[in-house]
Write a protein that holds these residues in place. Structure first.
Motif, PDB file in Angstrom:
ATOM      1  N   SER A 179       1.020  -1.109  -0.060  1.00  0.00           N
ATOM      2  CA  SER A 179       0.070  -0.001  -0.078  1.00  0.00           C
ATOM      3  C   SER A 179       0.896   1.165  -0.056  1.00  0.00           C
ATOM      4  N   THR A 180       0.650   2.072  -1.112  1.00  0.00           N
ATOM      5  CA  THR A 180       1.545   3.270  -1.192  1.00  0.00           C
ATOM      6  C   THR A 180       0.924   4.498  -1.254  1.00  0.00           C
ATOM      7  N   VAL A 181       1.625   5.485  -0.717  1.00  0.00           N
ATOM      8  CA  VAL A 181       0.686   7.139  -0.762  1.00  0.00           C
ATOM      9  C   VAL A 181       1.519   7.769  -2.057  1.00  0.00           C
ATOM     10  N   PHE A 182       0.610   8.421  -2.797  1.00  0.00           N
ATOM     11  CA  PHE A 182       0.994   9.248  -3.840  1.00  0.00           C
ATOM     12  C   PHE A 182       0.504  10.626  -3.673  1.00  0.00           C
ATOM     13  N   ARG A 183       1.334  11.578  -3.994  1.00  0.00           N
ATOM     14  CA  ARG A 183       0.775  13.139  -3.851  1.00  0.00           C
ATOM     15  C   ARG A 183       0.773  13.821  -5.165  1.00  0.00           C
ATOM     16  N   VAL A 184      -0.397  14.508  -5.254  1.00  0.00           N
ATOM     17  CA  VAL A 184      -0.400  15.426  -6.415  1.00  0.00           C
ATOM     18  C   VAL A 184       0.491  16.544  -6.412  1.00  0.00           C
ATOM     19  N   ARG A 185       1.167  16.681  -7.674  1.00  0.00           N
ATOM     20  CA  ARG A 185       2.123  17.716  -7.726  1.00  0.00           C
ATOM     21  C   ARG A 185       1.666  18.714  -8.992  1.00  0.00           C
ATOM     22  N   LEU A 232       2.082  15.868 -12.115  1.00  0.00           N
ATOM     23  CA  LEU A 232       2.535  14.609 -11.783  1.00  0.00           C
ATOM     24  C   LEU A 232       1.687  14.126 -10.525  1.00  0.00           C
ATOM     25  N   VAL A 233       1.626  12.863 -10.529  1.00  0.00           N
ATOM     26  CA  VAL A 233       0.972  12.265  -9.300  1.00  0.00           C
ATOM     27  C   VAL A 233       2.185  11.196  -8.902  1.00  0.00           C
ATOM     28  N   ILE A 234       2.877  11.649  -7.771  1.00  0.00           N
ATOM     29  CA  ILE A 234       4.166  10.928  -7.403  1.00  0.00           C
ATOM     30  C   ILE A 234       4.090  10.145  -6.255  1.00  0.00           C
ATOM     31  N   ALA A 235       4.739   8.722  -6.205  1.00  0.00           N
ATOM     32  CA  ALA A 235       4.681   7.938  -5.193  1.00  0.00           C
ATOM     33  C   ALA A 235       5.523   8.395  -4.162  1.00  0.00           C
ATOM     34  N   GLU A 236       5.065   8.563  -2.953  1.00  0.00           N
ATOM     35  CA  GLU A 236       5.874   9.203  -1.666  1.00  0.00           C
ATOM     36  C   GLU A 236       6.396   8.185  -0.877  1.00  0.00           C
ATOM     37  N   GLY A 237       5.871   6.910  -0.731  1.00  0.00           N
ATOM     38  CA  GLY A 237       6.304   5.982   0.243  1.00  0.00           C
ATOM     39  C   GLY A 237       5.046   4.939   0.602  1.00  0.00           C
ATOM     40  N   PRO A 238       5.512   3.994   0.942  1.00  0.00           N
ATOM     41  CA  PRO A 238       4.706   2.960   1.807  1.00  0.00           C
ATOM     42  C   PRO A 238       3.881   3.581   3.028  1.00  0.00           C
ATOM     43  N   VAL A 239       2.494   2.939   3.186  1.00  0.00           N
ATOM     44  CA  VAL A 239       1.654   3.390   4.290  1.00  0.00           C
ATOM     45  C   VAL A 239       2.380   2.875   5.636  1.00  0.00           C
ATOM     46  N   GLY A 272       5.806   0.488   7.486  1.00  0.00           N
ATOM     47  CA  GLY A 272       7.261  -0.210   7.135  1.00  0.00           C
ATOM     48  C   GLY A 272       8.233   0.752   7.025  1.00  0.00           C
ATOM     49  N   GLN A 273       9.448   0.280   6.471  1.00  0.00           N
ATOM     50  CA  GLN A 273      10.562   1.297   6.398  1.00  0.00           C
ATOM     51  C   GLN A 273      10.298   2.275   5.139  1.00  0.00           C
ATOM     52  N   ASN A 274      10.774   3.264   5.354  1.00  0.00           N
ATOM     53  CA  ASN A 274      10.538   4.511   4.560  1.00  0.00           C
ATOM     54  C   ASN A 274       9.036   4.884   4.472  1.00  0.00           C
ATOM     55  N   ALA A 275       8.297   4.446   5.429  1.00  0.00           N
ATOM     56  CA  ALA A 275       6.789   4.785   5.368  1.00  0.00           C
ATOM     57  C   ALA A 275       6.774   6.451   5.404  1.00  0.00           C
ATOM     58  N   VAL A 276       5.611   6.868   4.823  1.00  0.00           N
ATOM     59  CA  VAL A 276       5.202   8.171   4.992  1.00  0.00           C
ATOM     60  C   VAL A 276       4.804   8.734   6.284  1.00  0.00           C
ATOM     61  N   LEU A 277       5.061   9.866   6.828  1.00  0.00           N
ATOM     62  CA  LEU A 277       4.977  10.158   8.309  1.00  0.00           C
ATOM     63  C   LEU A 277       3.839  11.035   8.574  1.00  0.00           C
ATOM     64  N   PRO A 278       3.147  10.934   9.732  1.00  0.00           N
ATOM     65  CA  PRO A 278       2.104  12.232  10.009  1.00  0.00           C
ATOM     66  C   PRO A 278       2.671  13.184  10.011  1.00  0.00           C
ATOM     67  N   GLY A 279       1.615  14.097   9.181  1.00  0.00           N
ATOM     68  CA  GLY A 279       2.147  15.532   8.905  1.00  0.00           C
ATOM     69  C   GLY A 279       3.119  15.933   7.952  1.00  0.00           C
ATOM     70  N   GLN A 280       3.522  14.783   7.038  1.00  0.00           N
ATOM     71  CA  GLN A 280       4.743  15.057   6.289  1.00  0.00           C
ATOM     72  C   GLN A 280       4.273  16.087   5.021  1.00  0.00           C
ATOM     73  N   PHE A 281       2.801  16.203   4.929  1.00  0.00           N
ATOM     74  CA  PHE A 281       2.610  17.238   3.862  1.00  0.00           C
ATOM     75  C   PHE A 281       1.754  18.430   4.514  1.00  0.00           C
ATOM     76  N   GLN A 304       0.973  21.809   1.577  1.00  0.00           N
ATOM     77  CA  GLN A 304      -0.472  20.682   1.369  1.00  0.00           C
ATOM     78  C   GLN A 304      -0.762  20.636  -0.241  1.00  0.00           C
ATOM     79  N   PRO A 305      -0.674  19.234  -0.566  1.00  0.00           N
ATOM     80  CA  PRO A 305      -0.907  19.091  -1.886  1.00  0.00           C
ATOM     81  C   PRO A 305      -2.425  19.244  -2.232  1.00  0.00           C
ATOM     82  N   PRO A 306      -2.756  19.444  -3.602  1.00  0.00           N
ATOM     83  CA  PRO A 306      -4.160  19.476  -3.712  1.00  0.00           C
ATOM     84  C   PRO A 306      -5.001  17.979  -3.664  1.00  0.00           C
ATOM     85  N   GLY A 307      -4.212  17.138  -3.531  1.00  0.00           N
ATOM     86  CA  GLY A 307      -4.920  15.792  -3.501  1.00  0.00           C
ATOM     87  C   GLY A 307      -3.728  14.797  -2.927  1.00  0.00           C
ATOM     88  N   LEU A 308      -4.112  13.569  -2.445  1.00  0.00           N
ATOM     89  CA  LEU A 308      -3.555  12.386  -1.859  1.00  0.00           C
ATOM     90  C   LEU A 308      -4.216  11.348  -2.163  1.00  0.00           C
TER      91      LEU A 308
END
Length: 177
Positions: free
Chosen positions: A56-62, A76-83, A85-94, A98-102
Motif C-alpha cells: 500500500s503506497t501513498v501518492f501526492r498530487v504535484r 505529476l502524481v508521485i509515489a511518496e512511500g509506503p503506508v 514499514g521502512q521508508n513509510a510516509v510520516l504523519p504531518g509529512q505534507f 499541502q498538496p491538492p490531493g493525496l
C-alpha cells in the motif's frame, strides 16, 4: 459548455525498477470529484497488475509542470512511500506544503475484495482536502477494481469526515500539522 470540455485528462503511468512510481497528467487536471474517481479507477487498474505495486503506497498530487519534454503535461502524481514499514510516509509529512490531493493505492495482496467472486482486485482512495473553516468540504473517492476493468466498488462523495474511513483517516493524518 465549460472551457475545458474539449480538453481531456490524459494519464500515463510510469515506473522505476519495475514498480509503479507515479502518473504523468496531461491535457488538464481532473476538474471534479467524479473526474478524480475516473483517474483513481485507472490508477487502481494499474495497481492490480501483478508486481506493479508491492505494498500500500501513498501518492501526492504535484501541480508543478514536469521538466521533461512531454507536450501538454500539467503535472505529476508521485509515489511518496509506503503506508507502513521502512521508508513509510510520516504523519504531518505534507502539512507545510499541502498538496491538492493525496492518493493511497493498495495492491491485491493487501486487501480483501468486497465481492468474493473477484480476485486480483486492487483498491484506492483519493482525498481532496478542503478548507472546512472556509466552507470548502473535504472530498474523496474510493475504487476497487481489477486490471480487466471490472469494478467491485466506485464511490465519490463531498462533505466527508476523514475519520469515518481508514484510508481517508490515514491521508488526513499525513496532511495534519
Amino acid at each position: 459548455m465549460h472551457e475545458h470540455d474539449d480538453i481531456s485528462v490524459e494519464v500515463s503511468p510510469f515506473q522505476a525498477q519495475g514498480v509503479l512510481s507515479g502518473f504523468l497528467v496531461s491535457g488538464r487536471w481532473p476538474a471534479s470529484t467524479v473526474e478524480w474517481a475516473r483517474f483513481l479507477l485507472l490508477a487502481v487498474r494499474v495497481a492490480s497488475v501483478p508486481g506493479m505495486l508491492l505494498t500500500s503506497t501513498v501518492f501526492r498530487v504535484r501541480e508543478e509542470r514536469p521538466e521533461s519534454s512531454h507536450p501538454g503535461a500539467v503535472g505529476l502524481v508521485i509515489a511518496e512511500g509506503p503506508v507502513v514499514g521502512q521508508n513509510a510516509v510520516l504523519p504531518g509529512q505534507f502539512a507545510a506544503h499541502q498538496p491538492p490531493g493525496l492518493i493511497v493505492l493498495h495492491p491485491p495482496s493487501e486487501i480483501r475484495p468486497s465481492l468474493p467472486e473477484q480476485d486480483d482486485v486492487a483498491a484506492g482512495c483519493v482525498l481532496l482536502p478542503g478548507l472546512p473553516h472556509l466552507g470548502l468540504d473535504h472530498r474523496a473517492a474510493w475504487v476497487e477494481a481489477d486490471r480487466r476493468g471490472n469494478i467491485a466498488r466506485m464511490v465519490s462523495r463531498a462533505g466527508i469526515d476523514p475519520n469515518e474511513d481508514a484510508d481517508t483517516a490515514v491521508l488526513a493524518l499525513l496532511l495534519a500539522a
